[in-house]
Design a protein around this motif. Structure first.
Motif, short mmCIF file in Angstrom:
data_model
loop_
_atom_site.label_atom_id
_atom_site.label_comp_id
_atom_site.label_asym_id
_atom_site.label_seq_id
_atom_site.Cartn_x
_atom_site.Cartn_y
_atom_site.Cartn_z
N LYS A 159 0.82 -1.22 0.00
CA LYS A 159 0.00 0.00 0.00
C LYS A 159 0.86 1.27 0.00
O LYS A 159 0.47 2.29 -0.55
N GLY A 160 2.04 1.19 0.63
CA GLY A 160 2.90 2.36 0.72
C GLY A 160 3.32 2.89 -0.64
O GLY A 160 3.63 4.08 -0.80
N TYR A 161 3.33 2.02 -1.64
CA TYR A 161 3.73 2.45 -2.97
C TYR A 161 2.59 2.26 -3.98
O TYR A 161 2.76 1.74 -5.08
N GLY A 162 1.40 2.65 -3.57
CA GLY A 162 0.29 2.70 -4.50
C GLY A 162 -0.61 1.48 -4.48
O GLY A 162 -1.76 1.57 -4.90
N GLY A 163 -0.09 0.36 -4.03
CA GLY A 163 -0.91 -0.86 -4.03
C GLY A 163 -1.49 -1.14 -5.40
O GLY A 163 -0.80 -0.99 -6.41
N ASP A 164 -2.79 -1.49 -5.43
CA ASP A 164 -3.38 -1.86 -6.72
C ASP A 164 -3.63 -0.64 -7.60
O ASP A 164 -3.96 -0.77 -8.78
N GLU A 165 -3.52 0.57 -7.04
CA GLU A 165 -3.76 1.76 -7.86
C GLU A 165 -2.52 2.20 -8.61
O GLU A 165 -2.59 3.08 -9.49
N GLY A 166 -1.39 1.67 -8.25
CA GLY A 166 -0.16 2.02 -8.94
C GLY A 166 0.51 3.24 -8.31
O GLY A 166 -0.05 3.88 -7.43
N LEU A 167 1.71 3.49 -8.78
CA LEU A 167 2.55 4.52 -8.19
C LEU A 167 2.83 5.60 -9.23
O LEU A 167 3.32 5.32 -10.32
N ASN A 168 2.43 6.86 -8.87
CA ASN A 168 2.75 7.99 -9.76
C ASN A 168 4.06 8.63 -9.33
O ASN A 168 4.29 8.79 -8.14
N ILE A 169 4.88 8.98 -10.29
CA ILE A 169 6.10 9.70 -9.93
C ILE A 169 6.11 11.04 -10.66
O ILE A 169 5.67 11.14 -11.80
N ARG A 170 6.61 12.07 -9.96
CA ARG A 170 6.65 13.40 -10.59
C ARG A 170 7.97 13.60 -11.33
O ARG A 170 7.99 14.14 -12.41
N ALA A 171 9.06 13.16 -10.69
CA ALA A 171 10.38 13.38 -11.30
C ALA A 171 10.74 12.22 -12.21
O ALA A 171 9.99 11.25 -12.35
N ARG A 172 11.89 12.34 -12.85
CA ARG A 172 12.40 11.27 -13.72
C ARG A 172 13.83 10.96 -13.30
O ARG A 172 14.45 11.74 -12.58
N SER A 173 14.37 9.86 -13.81
CA SER A 173 15.77 9.54 -13.55
C SER A 173 16.65 10.66 -14.12
O SER A 173 16.48 11.05 -15.28
N ALA A 174 17.56 11.17 -13.28
CA ALA A 174 18.49 12.20 -13.74
C ALA A 174 19.68 11.51 -14.39
O ALA A 174 20.39 10.76 -13.74
N ILE A 175 19.84 11.73 -15.70
CA ILE A 175 20.90 11.01 -16.40
C ILE A 175 22.04 11.92 -16.82
O ILE A 175 22.93 11.52 -17.56
N GLY A 176 22.03 13.17 -16.33
CA GLY A 176 23.13 14.08 -16.63
C GLY A 176 23.10 14.65 -18.03
O GLY A 176 22.10 14.49 -18.75
N PHE A 177 24.16 15.28 -18.42
CA PHE A 177 24.32 15.90 -19.75
C PHE A 177 23.19 16.88 -20.06
O PHE A 177 22.92 17.19 -21.22
#
Lengths: 338, 251
Positions: A159-177
């Motif tokens: 449940k801490g990470y969205g459970g059956d509703e899934g997990l929304n993220i605002r940021a993205r992986s920072a890959i530099g450059f």
């Protein structure tokens, strides 16, 4: 880069003769030209879409690339390794969740995401492989499916990470450059680079010592073992590497969608990857790419006409299985020969 | 140790049962280094089951197998192969996507080389291909190096099957009915191949063709109903009343 034929036979020796098999393949150079043209088209695609005012399709193309990476990794296991895994989405899902959870916890370093993804999906594949690879045939299919479903229910219950509703993220992986994966064009090129690396590695793998051994094990495991191949270990190695690559596809997908739900782990997701491999061509270099592109384009086109697109997709798959045993890659190869 | 000196392979009290059927019933067998040792017996005597236990495809229920001084009873098939205990199969088992030369290179790689390299194409490995090529003429396949296995005759396939087993110069090779299904000409060629092989390695030959066995073997063991009933020089075995009653019949 070689033609899909390299799946079966190494190309002729270049320059100094090594005493190896002397087979000249007249289609080889033609295949090279096709690959160069395809690469140019792939590089020019975002620019073309912008010019045509169809920028929406850049993120669609990015989705195709992510699926192509996942399907290619399944083709390594299923096509080259002869291991019919029905739980490959488990590794895609693990990669997506590992990266998604890290981002939601504020860890944005893309390198850390990649490392964690490789580690988690690799360890999971090592454990699942060590157990499943003791079984054969339909039992292997069922046990890989069971592991994937276990992870599906696990993701549902967290449940801490969205459970059956899934997990929304605002940021993205920072890959530099100065690159931002939220930008569809940037994402497209990053995914394209990953896919190109996978295809290159696969093309190198097939005619290598490990590749030849794995093909021999696929064709007759007992015979290969009697020759001295450590069949279990080699099959396991391939299973783990493919699981790690699938994890990377998952890490990319969460970056593209900004969202991950337990559905990425569901058995239907494994089924979709399997359909892509069969459609594109089992044990062909380009099978995963062609299958992913064909299925997603088919979905896109058909769903604009009918809500029963799956029905028509089914007919296409049936036709391919019945009339083109090596899938679209096999059809293309036949076309070139003519 | 109760085996005789110079035994390369010693089998002690080997037992295997499938449900109610006892396939191997306390087999004792010694194969001496350098000899051609033939194993004969009627159909259903358990010859193939015995070979599978010696090569590691089947685990015995009891008994011990000692090869080259090591107890290999619990070893996996590939570990035995890499130690120098090779086998050929009764039914030809070749890899349909490999050429003749590739089969031999594969066998060399499997028995003695590494298999973890995933980057360097095998076709660049000159030493491997030269070693594979060197085997072709002894097998009578020098004109078929690049042929696919479907293009070979039955006799050529059998030769390749045996050739794969012996490519990496094993200490002992188990030949499971190498002449099965062969015409007279092909049998003559196979016999010459085995004779040539015997100069270089120890052979345990399982064969139905009794005439060929008596021509080739230094010693013969007779397996009947999962037990060795005689193990001696060919002439002695031929005269053994027990063997005549159980297998050879009255000549």
């Amino acid at each position: 880069m070689t033609t899909p034929d390299a799946a079966w036979r190494p190309p002729p020796p270049r320059g100094g003769d090594t005493g190896g098999p002397a087979k000249r393949d007249p289609r080889c150079s033609l295949g090279r030209i096709a690959v160069v043209l395809l690469a140019l088209a792939a590089l020019a695609l975002p620019w073309l879409m912008h010019t045509l005012g169809a920028s929406f399709y850049i993120s669609f193309a990015g989705r195709v690339l992510v699926y192509a990476i996942a399907a290619t990794s399944l083709n390594l296991v299923l096509g080259y390794g002869g291991m019919v895994s029905f739980g490959h989405a488990a590794f895609v899902g693990l990669g997506a969740y590992v990266t998604g959870v890290m981002i939601s916890e504020g860890v944005l370093n893309g390198g850390a995401h990649l490392l964690a993804t490789l580690l988690v999906s690799g360890v999971a594949a090592a454990v699942i492989g060590a157990i499943s690879l003791r079984t054969r045939g339909v039992y292997f299919i069922m046990i890989t499916l069971a592991f994937a479903q276990m992870l599906f229910y696990l993701a549902n219950s967290i449940k801490g990470y969205g459970g059956d509703e899934g997990l929304n993220i605002r940021a993205r992986s920072a890959i530099g450059f100065g690159l931002d994966l939220k930008d569809p064009t940037t994402f497209y090129f990053v995914a394209l680079a990953v896919l190109a690396a996978c295809l290159w590695a696969l093309a190198r793998f097939v005619p290598s010592r490990l590749g030849r051994a794995v093909l021999a094990i696929r064709d007759d495991e007992q015979r290969a073992e009697a020759l001295g191949f450590a069949t279990f270990r080699l099959r396991w190695l391939v299973f783990v590497v493919a699981g790690m690559v699938a994890g990377v596809a998952g890490a990319l997908s969460v970056n593209q969608q900004g969202y991950v739900s337990p559905n990425v782990l569901h058995w239907t997701a494994s089924g979709t990857l399997m359909v892509m491999v069969i459609l594109g061509g089992v044990a062909t270099l380009w099978g995963g790419v062609l299958g992913a592109a064909a299925l997603l384009v088919l979905q896109e086109v058909l769903s604009s006409y009918t809500s029963h697109w799956e029905f028509w997709t089914g007919w296409v798959l049936l036709a391919v299985v019945l009339f083109a045993r090596q899938g679209l890659a096999g059809l293309l190869r036949g076309f070139k020969t003519r | 140790m109760n085996g005789d000196a110079g035994a390369l392979l010693e089998v002690h009290g080997l037992r295997k049962r499938f449900g109610g059927v006892v396939a191997t019933d306390g087999v004792d067998l010694q194969v001496r280094a350098g000899e051609v040792h033939a194993l004969i017996g009627p159909n259903g005597a358990g010859k193939t089951t015995l070979v599978a236990q010696l090569a590691g495809q089947l685990a015995p229920d009891g008994g011990r197998i000692v090869f080259d001084g090591a107890d290999i009873t619990a070893w996996r098939a590939h570990e035995r192969a890499r130690r120098g205990l090779a086998r050929s199969f009764q039914i030809t088992r070749l890899f349909k996507c490999f050429s003749v030369l590739e089969h031999l290179a594969l066998a060399l790689q499997a028995a003695s080389g590494s298999s973890v390299g995933a980057w360097r194409p095998m076709r660049r490995e000159a030493a491997l291909w030269q070693a594979a090529r060197a085997q072709l003429s002894a097998l009578g396949l020098h004109d078929h190096a690049d042929a696919a296995v479907e293009a070979l005759s039955h006799g050529q396939r059998r030769a390749l099957e045996v050739g794969m087993a012996v490519a990496a110069a094993p200490r002992l090779v188990l030949l499971d009915e190498p002449m099965a299904g062969m015409g007279p000409d092909e049998s003559v060629r196979m016999e010459a191949l085995i004779r040539d092989l015997a100069r270089r390695t120890t052979v345990l030959l399982i064969e139905h063709d009794v005439d060929a066995v008596f021509r080739l073997a230094d010693r013969v063991s007779v397996l009947v109903s999962g037990r060795i009933i005689a193990s001696a020089a060919p002439d002695e075995v031929r005269r053994d009343p027990q063997v005549i009653a159980a297998y050879l019949g009255r000549e």
